[in-house]
Design a protein around this motif. Structure first.
Motif, PDB file in Angstrom:
ATOM      1  N   ARG A 164       0.816  -1.267  -0.002  1.00  0.00           N
ATOM      2  CA  ARG A 164      -0.268   0.132  -0.178  1.00  0.00           C
ATOM      3  C   ARG A 164       0.857   1.142   0.018  1.00  0.00           C
ATOM      4  NH1 ARG A 164      -2.732  -3.099   4.064  1.00  0.00           N
ATOM      5  NH2 ARG A 164      -4.785  -4.238   3.152  1.00  0.00           N
ATOM      6  N   ARG A 167       0.012   5.070  -1.644  1.00  0.00           N
ATOM      7  CA  ARG A 167      -1.303   5.469  -1.612  1.00  0.00           C
ATOM      8  C   ARG A 167      -1.594   6.509  -0.533  1.00  0.00           C
ATOM      9  NH1 ARG A 167      -4.874   0.149  -1.853  1.00  0.00           N
ATOM     10  NH2 ARG A 167      -6.497   1.850  -1.953  1.00  0.00           N
ATOM     11  N   ASP A 171      -7.427   7.631   0.382  1.00  0.00           N
ATOM     12  CA  ASP A 171      -7.790   6.569  -0.650  1.00  0.00           C
ATOM     13  C   ASP A 171      -7.937   4.882   0.380  1.00  0.00           C
ATOM     14  OD1 ASP A 171      -7.926   4.910  -2.915  1.00  0.00           O
ATOM     15  OD2 ASP A 171      -5.939   4.809  -3.153  1.00  0.00           O
ATOM     16  N   ARG A 174     -11.563   5.188   1.854  1.00  0.00           N
ATOM     17  CA  ARG A 174     -12.745   4.959   1.048  1.00  0.00           C
ATOM     18  C   ARG A 174     -12.678   3.214   0.708  1.00  0.00           C
ATOM     19  NH1 ARG A 174     -10.753  10.006  -1.367  1.00  0.00           N
ATOM     20  NH2 ARG A 174      -9.266   9.017  -2.606  1.00  0.00           N
ATOM     21  N   GLU A 175     -11.612   2.732   0.743  1.00  0.00           N
ATOM     22  CA  GLU A 175     -11.557   1.359   0.426  1.00  0.00           C
ATOM     23  C   GLU A 175     -12.064   0.640   1.619  1.00  0.00           C
ATOM     24  OE1 GLU A 175      -8.406  -2.313  -0.276  1.00  0.00           O
ATOM     25  OE2 GLU A 175      -7.749  -0.269  -0.711  1.00  0.00           O
ATOM     26  N   LYS A 179     -15.162  -2.154   1.296  1.00  0.00           N
ATOM     27  CA  LYS A 179     -15.109  -3.381   1.617  1.00  0.00           C
ATOM     28  C   LYS A 179     -15.480  -3.835   2.877  1.00  0.00           C
ATOM     29  CE  LYS A 179     -11.404  -3.792  -2.056  1.00  0.00           C
ATOM     30  NZ  LYS A 179     -10.077  -4.285  -2.171  1.00  0.00           N
ATOM     31  N   TYR A 258      -9.187  -7.424   5.066  1.00  0.00           N
ATOM     32  CA  TYR A 258      -9.847  -6.164   5.551  1.00  0.00           C
ATOM     33  C   TYR A 258      -9.369  -5.762   6.838  1.00  0.00           C
ATOM     34  CZ  TYR A 258     -13.507  -2.912   6.641  1.00  0.00           C
ATOM     35  OH  TYR A 258     -13.956  -1.828   6.966  1.00  0.00           O
TER      36      TYR A 258
END
Length: 266
Positions: A164, A167, A171, A174-175, A179, A258
């Motif tokens: 990651r 990033r 961002d 938002r993921e 998810k 997650y």
């Protein structure tokens, strides 16, 4: 007394100053928390640990005090809270030292045995009745805390997992929202379940440390971080041994991913 960082030149609360007189200080650099952690030793006296952090609405020392006291009330090994002080600028937590070493540093015990100790300890924690636990870390609450940390600038983008890096925290958030799993398998979780936060004295598990994120959450919260920590420190082959000893659990790949994503915000 060994030299201390410059910030320690600010006054230490009187009760702590008296309690710490005569100790040698050594800073512990293993953890990733925002708190400064010191091990204090003196001839003829039991070693202790001191944590201090700036007073902050998102700080974790007050949370850790409450959780350590609760965990001890459940009969599980963890540091004793000796003192908890705040001077309006800093919080200070003085704790007993558990015997032995953390599961990364305990080099006299083979990694496979350390992994088995970890699996059994985590299984005992997860067996506590969630009705007894006053700390709620269900996703509804943790996502809001992640949002607050993002808005406060507390998310370190340079410390993201390798996949990651580059990033933005916005961002990733938002993921995180997009998810979110539709179900949660609730247990009492440690919340930051990596090898340095579990202690062993030889072949005996001696307790849980860094418990400021303990609370009711999906068991993947712990399993995802534990498996990542085992793979990083000991190699992927011991992840299977951990899961075998932990028992009766089949990790869901999407939840494992997650909860590692969620951890980027803490």
């Amino acid at each position: 007394m060994a030299s201390k960082p410059q910030f320690m030149e600010t006054p230490i609360p009187m009760r702590l100053r008296d309690a710490l007189a005569g100790y040698e200080w050594r800073q512990d650099a293993l953890g990733r928390s925002s708190a400064h952690v010191f091990r204090l030793e003196a001839d003829g006296r039991a070693p202790v640990y001191l944590k201090t952090e700036l007073v902050d609405p998102l700080g974790e020392l007050t949370d850790e005090v409450a959780r350590l006291r609760w965990l001890a009330s459940q009969g599980l090994a963890c540091p004793d809270v000796i003192a908890h002080e705040s001077d309006g600028e800093r919080e200070w937590l003085l704790m007993s030292a558990l015997p032995g070493s953390d599961l990364v540093s305990e080099e006299l015990t083979p990694p496979v045995e350390r992994v088995r100790l970890l699996a059994n300890a985590l299984r005992r924690l997860h067996a506590i009745d969630i009705a007894a636990c006053p700390f709620d870390h269900r996703l509804e609450n943790r996502i809001e805390t992640a949002r607050a940390r993002l808005l406060a600038g507390h998310v370190d983008e340079d410390d993201f997992d390798e996949t990651r890096l580059g990033r933005s925290a916005e961002d990733l958030f938002r993921e995180l929202e997009a998810k979110r799993p539709s179900t949660e398998d609730f247990v009492v979780t440690h919340g930051d379940a990596c090898l340095p936060n579990f202690m062993a004295d030889g072949d005996r598990f001696s307790g849980f440390i860094d418990c400021g994120r303990l609370g009711i959450a999906d068991r993947h919260q712990d399993i995802a971080l534990v498996c990542g920590s085992i793979e990083y420190n000991f190699g992927e082959e011991l992840v299977a041994e951990f899961l075998k000893v932990y028992g009766n659990f089949e990790p869901k790949a999407e939840k494992m991913a997650y909860y590692r994503l969620l951890d980027e915000f803490f």
